[in-house]
Structures are given as structure tokens and as C-alpha cells.
Design a protein around this motif. Structure first.
Motif, PDB file in Angstrom:
ATOM      1  N   GLU A 249       0.693  -1.269  -0.032  1.00 41.21           N
ATOM      2  CA  GLU A 249      -0.092   0.040  -0.118  1.00 41.21           C
ATOM      3  C   GLU A 249       0.872   1.301  -0.051  1.00 41.21           C
ATOM      4  OE1 GLU A 249      -2.134  -0.855   3.545  1.00 41.21           O
ATOM      5  OE2 GLU A 249      -3.304  -2.477   2.434  1.00 41.21           O
ATOM      6  N   VAL A 250       2.263   1.366   0.464  1.00 39.96           N
ATOM      7  CA  VAL A 250       2.767   2.285   0.576  1.00 39.96           C
ATOM      8  C   VAL A 250       3.282   2.923  -0.802  1.00 39.96           C
ATOM      9  CG1 VAL A 250       5.283   1.494   0.539  1.00 39.96           C
ATOM     10  CG2 VAL A 250       4.675   3.561   2.271  1.00 39.96           C
ATOM     11  N   TYR A 251       3.214   2.011  -1.734  1.00 36.42           N
ATOM     12  CA  TYR A 251       3.372   2.164  -3.162  1.00 36.42           C
ATOM     13  C   TYR A 251       2.554   3.408  -3.817  1.00 36.42           C
ATOM     14  CZ  TYR A 251       7.271  -0.848  -4.075  1.00 36.42           C
ATOM     15  OH  TYR A 251       8.371  -1.437  -3.905  1.00 36.42           O
ATOM     16  N   ASP A 252       1.429   3.418  -3.204  1.00 36.28           N
ATOM     17  CA  ASP A 252       0.140   4.310  -3.234  1.00 36.28           C
ATOM     18  C   ASP A 252       0.337   5.906  -2.858  1.00 36.28           C
ATOM     19  OD1 ASP A 252      -2.014   4.716  -4.756  1.00 36.28           O
ATOM     20  OD2 ASP A 252      -3.405   4.558  -3.218  1.00 36.28           O
ATOM     21  N   ARG A 253       0.834   5.884  -1.648  1.00 36.07           N
ATOM     22  CA  ARG A 253       1.229   6.897  -1.043  1.00 36.07           C
ATOM     23  C   ARG A 253       2.422   7.689  -0.975  1.00 36.07           C
ATOM     24  NH1 ARG A 253      -0.735   3.314   2.760  1.00 36.07           N
ATOM     25  NH2 ARG A 253       1.228   3.386   4.155  1.00 36.07           N
ATOM     26  N   VAL A 254       3.528   6.911  -1.437  1.00 40.47           N
ATOM     27  CA  VAL A 254       4.948   7.587  -1.403  1.00 40.47           C
ATOM     28  C   VAL A 254       5.378   7.684  -2.965  1.00 40.47           C
ATOM     29  CG1 VAL A 254       7.014   7.585  -0.644  1.00 40.47           C
ATOM     30  CG2 VAL A 254       5.057   6.844   0.891  1.00 40.47           C
ATOM     31  N   PRO A 255       5.342   8.671  -3.659  1.00 38.84           N
ATOM     32  CA  PRO A 255       5.682   8.640  -5.143  1.00 38.84           C
ATOM     33  C   PRO A 255       7.432   8.437  -4.931  1.00 38.84           C
ATOM     34  CG  PRO A 255       5.107  10.849  -4.427  1.00 38.84           C
ATOM     35  CD  PRO A 255       4.592   9.933  -3.300  1.00 38.84           C
ATOM     36  N   GLU A 256       8.022   9.020  -3.830  1.00 40.61           N
ATOM     37  CA  GLU A 256       9.450   8.747  -3.895  1.00 40.61           C
ATOM     38  C   GLU A 256       9.936   7.348  -3.916  1.00 40.61           C
ATOM     39  OE1 GLU A 256       8.611  12.651  -1.820  1.00 40.61           O
ATOM     40  OE2 GLU A 256       7.682  10.620  -1.820  1.00 40.61           O
ATOM     41  N   LEU A 257       8.945   6.328  -3.538  1.00 37.94           N
ATOM     42  CA  LEU A 257       9.250   5.007  -3.761  1.00 37.94           C
ATOM     43  C   LEU A 257       9.583   4.435  -5.116  1.00 37.94           C
ATOM     44  CD1 LEU A 257       9.898   2.394  -2.220  1.00 37.94           C
ATOM     45  CD2 LEU A 257       7.470   2.019  -1.830  1.00 37.94           C
ATOM     46  N   VAL A 258      10.633   4.133  -5.679  1.00 41.06           N
ATOM     47  CA  VAL A 258      10.585   3.891  -6.971  1.00 41.06           C
ATOM     48  C   VAL A 258       9.662   2.794  -7.464  1.00 41.06           C
ATOM     49  CG1 VAL A 258      13.152   4.617  -6.887  1.00 41.06           C
ATOM     50  CG2 VAL A 258      12.540   2.238  -6.765  1.00 41.06           C
ATOM     51  N   SER A 259       9.483   2.861  -8.730  1.00 38.33           N
ATOM     52  CA  SER A 259       8.730   1.651  -9.651  1.00 38.33           C
ATOM     53  C   SER A 259       9.615   0.421  -9.714  1.00 38.33           C
ATOM     54  CB  SER A 259       8.094   2.378 -10.773  1.00 38.33           C
ATOM     55  OG  SER A 259       7.380   3.288 -10.448  1.00 38.33           O
ATOM     56  N   HIS A 260      10.277  -0.039  -9.020  1.00 43.65           N
ATOM     57  CA  HIS A 260      11.032  -1.272  -9.181  1.00 43.65           C
ATOM     58  C   HIS A 260      11.216  -1.994  -7.840  1.00 43.65           C
ATOM     59  CE1 HIS A 260      14.922  -3.360  -8.882  1.00 43.65           C
ATOM     60  NE2 HIS A 260      14.379  -4.104  -9.919  1.00 43.65           N
ATOM     61  N   VAL A 261      11.046  -3.444  -7.958  1.00 46.14           N
ATOM     62  CA  VAL A 261      11.469  -4.192  -6.649  1.00 46.14           C
ATOM     63  C   VAL A 261      12.089  -5.312  -7.005  1.00 46.14           C
ATOM     64  CG1 VAL A 261       9.085  -5.311  -6.786  1.00 46.14           C
ATOM     65  CG2 VAL A 261      10.214  -5.107  -4.517  1.00 46.14           C
ATOM     66  N   HIS A 262      13.119  -5.773  -6.286  1.00 43.93           N
ATOM     67  CA  HIS A 262      13.601  -6.912  -6.577  1.00 43.93           C
ATOM     68  C   HIS A 262      13.069  -8.118  -5.556  1.00 43.93           C
ATOM     69  CE1 HIS A 262      16.923  -9.682  -7.734  1.00 43.93           C
ATOM     70  NE2 HIS A 262      17.260 -10.053  -6.279  1.00 43.93           N
ATOM     71  N   LEU A 263      12.552  -9.206  -6.050  1.00 44.17           N
ATOM     72  CA  LEU A 263      11.713 -10.017  -5.367  1.00 44.17           C
ATOM     73  C   LEU A 263      11.842 -11.502  -5.800  1.00 44.17           C
ATOM     74  CD1 LEU A 263       9.304  -9.848  -3.271  1.00 44.17           C
ATOM     75  CD2 LEU A 263       7.662  -9.998  -5.041  1.00 44.17           C
ATOM     76  N   PRO A 264      13.102 -12.192  -5.135  1.00 44.08           N
ATOM     77  CA  PRO A 264      13.680 -13.296  -5.601  1.00 44.08           C
ATOM     78  C   PRO A 264      12.490 -14.465  -5.432  1.00 44.08           C
ATOM     79  CG  PRO A 264      15.270 -12.275  -4.205  1.00 44.08           C
ATOM     80  CD  PRO A 264      13.983 -11.431  -4.029  1.00 44.08           C
ATOM     81  N   VAL A 265      12.335 -15.266  -6.397  1.00 42.37           N
ATOM     82  CA  VAL A 265      11.308 -16.374  -6.726  1.00 42.37           C
ATOM     83  C   VAL A 265      12.012 -17.450  -6.546  1.00 42.37           C
ATOM     84  CG1 VAL A 265      11.295 -16.574  -9.044  1.00 42.37           C
ATOM     85  CG2 VAL A 265       9.237 -17.367  -7.686  1.00 42.37           C
ATOM     86  N   GLN A 266      13.321 -17.905  -6.934  1.00 42.34           N
ATOM     87  CA  GLN A 266      14.177 -18.764  -6.911  1.00 42.34           C
ATOM     88  C   GLN A 266      13.710 -20.008  -7.781  1.00 42.34           C
ATOM     89  OE1 GLN A 266      17.022 -18.071  -5.810  1.00 42.34           O
ATOM     90  NE2 GLN A 266      16.753 -16.835  -4.182  1.00 42.34           N
ATOM     91  N   SER A 267      12.452 -20.426  -7.815  1.00 43.80           N
ATOM     92  CA  SER A 267      11.740 -21.273  -8.347  1.00 43.80           C
ATOM     93  C   SER A 267      10.366 -21.244  -8.746  1.00 43.80           C
ATOM     94  CB  SER A 267      12.103 -22.974  -7.753  1.00 43.80           C
ATOM     95  OG  SER A 267      11.442 -23.898  -8.491  1.00 43.80           O
TER      96      SER A 267
END
Length: 441
Positions: A249-267
Motif C-alpha cells: 500500500e505504501v506504493y500508493d502513498r509515497v511517490p518517492e518509492l521507485v517503480s522497481h522491486v527485487h523479489l527473488p522467487v528462486q523457482s
């Protein structure tokens, strides 16, 4: 004449952060300057990583090269730090007597003391203890703020994934207080930093206190975004199991938070994820991706993959490819499984042949590169607001910036006053993992 220090760093961004802090600490406490090369150094430090295959052998090969320098300069001191040091301890000195100091990731703040003790007594120094967050009370904030800076907010890991040795080399999870972190961010911002990258092994499981009460990464991000001059916030590395709704939800409130996330799935295989002890399945992972995309449709995702894990069949591998095709990752890191010492996976039968592992890796990387290049091509013809980091490493006549979605952009310019500021770059060419453009007028 000032003493010279040379640091060689293996591994992750946490190690890069730690190495920068070592340099700052030894400069402040002992007057060390960074050496241009190994031969002119009075102190050589190897900051090690135990994640990759043959990590220990790479360390001893490097020590062997440095031993030859020490034979010519008997007063030279060699220090080994990081995760291999934490894992091997005194065995490093037993096997390589040229080493003077061994220290772990949580004791790097003791380096000046260990160095001086070695010089005074000529007794080898070893400290691989886990004094939790003590080191942050001793580490200086850099004198000059870079355009983008890492800030470590948590140390250690409690997940005990079956393939990973980090909980044993960096200890259990501990989080800094939010007040302490914000103070560091404020100092960096005052010195010119415009982008903060919060670091932790499981950064989104951050549980630092704020005003005495346990808090979260979402709260930290909101508070950091209010600091003057901080215009972008990143965080890495996330664990999918800990990516809670408040962080989405913080992505909706904080424009300073970049539009990229590293989210390791592994498999992408539920069977393999269970053997890995990852605590989620493919369905939950994909549902999380969808939640984030609903709030940020332009979100860029990167990930980590392990190919050829014990028990992985062709069907399991195909399920990983299916996840890749569904998410369409922008950037990713992929590796062939290799057993790490003191992990439960190392006791499993490694039943995937080396040839099969290589073939699967080639297929996976080919698809990931295809997707990454496709993502880059979509940016051609657009104008991207980039934070300018500095000169390109390959071409000093070019400057390098980064988009909000984490893509590196190189462009021809000798305007060094742009460094540390934002500029609009017109994208003209797509490469697999970067873009080329020119200053927009």
C-alpha cells in the motif's frame, strides 16, 4: 607518509556497503588512504562472500597472490572479512599463515583495534562474534554524499532456506531503530545524496522500533520520504513471504518509492520451493506481483533463480519458465545450484547432471534476456527522468543515470555539474540491460 589501504570486495550490496564503511572507519581512526593498487598498500582487506560455488577456494587463491606481495613487504598486513571469514574463522590462518586478521560482518567496526593489536603484539587477531547492532554505533557516515547511497537497516537472517548459509555467517535478524536510520539518511541528504537504498538480507522483514514501539519498513519509507532532498527510495533484498499489505500500500502513498522491486522467487515449482524452505508457493508469489501491479501498473520486477536444485525435474523447470513468462521480469540473476557447506540442501542427493543444469540455465537466461531487451525497447522514443550518478566506467565522455524503474542510461555529455541532479534523457537505443540516449531539450 600516510598509510595505504586496498579493499577487494566479493558478493552482494551488503558487502559493498560494509567495504565502504571499512574505508571510512580506517580513514577516520587510523588515517588510511585508499591505494590505487594492491602493491602500494600497507593493509590489504578481502571482504568475502560465501554464496557462490567454490567461494572458499577463491579466497585462498587471492591470499596466495597477496602472500607474494607480503614476501616483498614484510610489514604488510592482510585481513580477511565477510561471510567466508565468519564461516571459517581460525581455519583461514591455519591454512594461510600470511593472514594477520580475520573478522566477521558484525565486527568490522573493530578493525582499527584488531589492526593495532596485531602491530603491537604480532599475535594474529580473530573476531567473528555477533554483537548484534553494535557496529552501527561506531561506523561514520561518509563525508561526501554520493547521488545514491546504501543505508543498512537490518542485519542477519532467520529464514534458514535450505540452500543458504547466510544465517550462519551473518547471524540472526536484528533491526536498527528508525530514529538511528533517519539520522543517517538526514546526514547523507544534507551532503548531497538524493536517492537512498535501504539494505537488509530480508529487508522487508525490518522490525526496528520507532518511539519505543516495533515498526515496519513501510513506516520507515514514509518517514524517510519526508526528509528534505530525498527524492527517491529503493530497498533490497525482499523476501516474498514477508511482503505484507502495508508495504504494498505504501506504493500508493509515497511517490518517492521507485517503480522497481527485487523479489527473488528462486523457482516456479511448488515442490522445489518447499524443498528450498521458501515459505510460499508459485500461486502466492504471482498474487503478490498482481497486488503490486494494481497499485503501480508500470512496476519493474527483478528476481533471482536457482537452476538444477536437488530433485528438480524437467516439469519443475518448466514451471519456473511459466512464472517467468507470466511476470515478464525486467532483470534477473540466475545461477546453477551448488551445495554450500553447513546447509540442509548439501545433504540432499544432487541428482541433476551438470550437463542438464547448464542446458536449463542457458534456456532460462535466454528467455530472461529476451524479456529484458523487450522491456528496454519499449523505452526507446520516451523521455526518462534520471538521477545522474557520474561518468560511465567504460567511456569518461559519457554520463550515467538511472531511471525510476532501475534501468541504467548512458548519454554523451561533459557536463559534470549534472552529477547528483535529475535530468530528462531522450532514449534512442535499447540494449539488454541498459539504455542509450541524449539530454532532452
Amino acid at each position: 607518509m600516510k598509510k595505504k589501504l586496498y579493499i577487494k570486495t566479493h558478493g552482494c550490496q551488503m558487502n559493498e556497503y560494509d567495504s565502504a564503511k571499512m574505508a571510512d572507519l580506517l580513514k577516520e581512526k587510523e588515517g588510511f588512504e585508499l591505494a590505487k593498487n594492491e602493491d602500494e598498500a600497507d593493509l590489504l582487506i578481502l571482504n568475502t562472500c560465501s554464496i557462490r560455488e567454490k567461494a572458499q577456494e577463491k579466497v585462498f587463491h587471492q591470499i596466495g597472490r597477496w602472500r607474494k606481495i607480503k614476501e616483498e613487504k614484510p610489514d604488510l598486513k592482510i585481513a580477511i572479512g565477510g561471510c567466508v571469514a565468519s564461516q571459517e574463522g581460525k581455519e583461514i590462518i591455519n591454512r594461510a599463515p600470511a593472514v594477520d586478521i580475520v573478522f566477521g560482518p558484525q565486527t568490522l567496526h573493530k578493525l582499527p583495534e584488531l589492526y593495532n593489536n596485531k602491530k603491537k603484539t604480532n599475535i594474529n587477531q580473530i573476531d567473528i562474534s555477533f554483537p548484534k547492532l553494535e557496529k552501527f554505533n561506531h561506523l561514520p557516515v561518509k563525508g561526501k554524499g554520493e547521488p545514491s547511497a546504501f543505508v543498512s537497516i537490518a542485519e542477519g537472517c532467520n529464514k534458514y532456506c535450505s540452500f543458504c548459509v547466510v544465517p550462519k555467517t551473518r547471524g540472526h535478524e536484528v533491526s536498527r531503530t528508525i530514529e538511528d536510520i533517519l539520522n543517517e539518511v538526514s546526514i547523507l541528504a544534507d551532503k548531497g545524496t538524493r536517492e537512498i537504498n535501504f539494505l537488509g538480507q530480508n529487508v522487508n522483514n525490518f522490525k526496528g522500533t520507532f518511539k519505543g514501539e516495533k515498526s515496519s519498513l513501510a513506516v520507515l519509507i514514509e518517514l524517510a520520504s519526508k526528509i528534505d532532498n530525498i527524492e527517491r527510495i529503493r530497498f533490497t533484498t525482499s523476501h516474498p513471504h514477508e511482503f505484507k499489505d502495508d508495504l504494498v500500500e505504501v506504493y500508493d502513498r509515497v511517490p518517492e518509492l521507485v517503480s522497481h522491486v527485487h523479489l527473488p522467487v528462486q523457482s516456479g515449482s511448488d515442490k522445489i520451493l518447499k524443498l528450498m524452505r521458501r515459505r510460499y508457493n508459485a500461486e502466492k508469489y504471482l498474487a503478490l506481483i498482481e497486488k503490486i501491479r494494481i497499485i503501480r501498473p508500470d512496476m519493474s520486477f527483478s528476481s533471482d533463480f536457482i537452476v538444477g536444485f536437488p530433485g528438480e525435474t524437467n516439469e519443475d523447470f518448466q514451471q519456473t519458465i511459466n512464472v517467468i513468462n507470466e511476470v515478464k521480469f525486467d532483470e534477473s540473476y540466475s545461477f546453477i545450484y551448488s551445495p554450500r557447506p553447513n546447509t540442509t540442501a548439501s545433504e540432499m542427493p544432487d541428482d541433476v547432471s551438470p550437463e542438464e543444469k547448464k542446458e536449463r540455465l542457458n534456456i532460462l537466461q535466454s528467455r530472461l534476456n529476451q524479456l529484458s531487451f523487450g522491456y528496454s525497447r519499449k523505452k526507446v522514443g520516451t523521455s526518462q527522468r534520471c538521477l545522474i550518478y557520474g561518468q560511465s566506467r567504460r567511456d569518461p565522455g559519457q554520463l550515467q543515470g538511472r531511471t525510476i524503474c532501475n534501468r541504467i542510461v548512458n548519454f554523451q555529455s561533459n557536463q559534470l555539474d549534472l552529477v547528483g541532479h535529475f535530468a530528462n534523457i531522450q532514449i534512442q537505443e535499447a540494449l539488454t540491460n541498459s539504455l542509450r540516449g541524449s539530454l532532452a531539450h
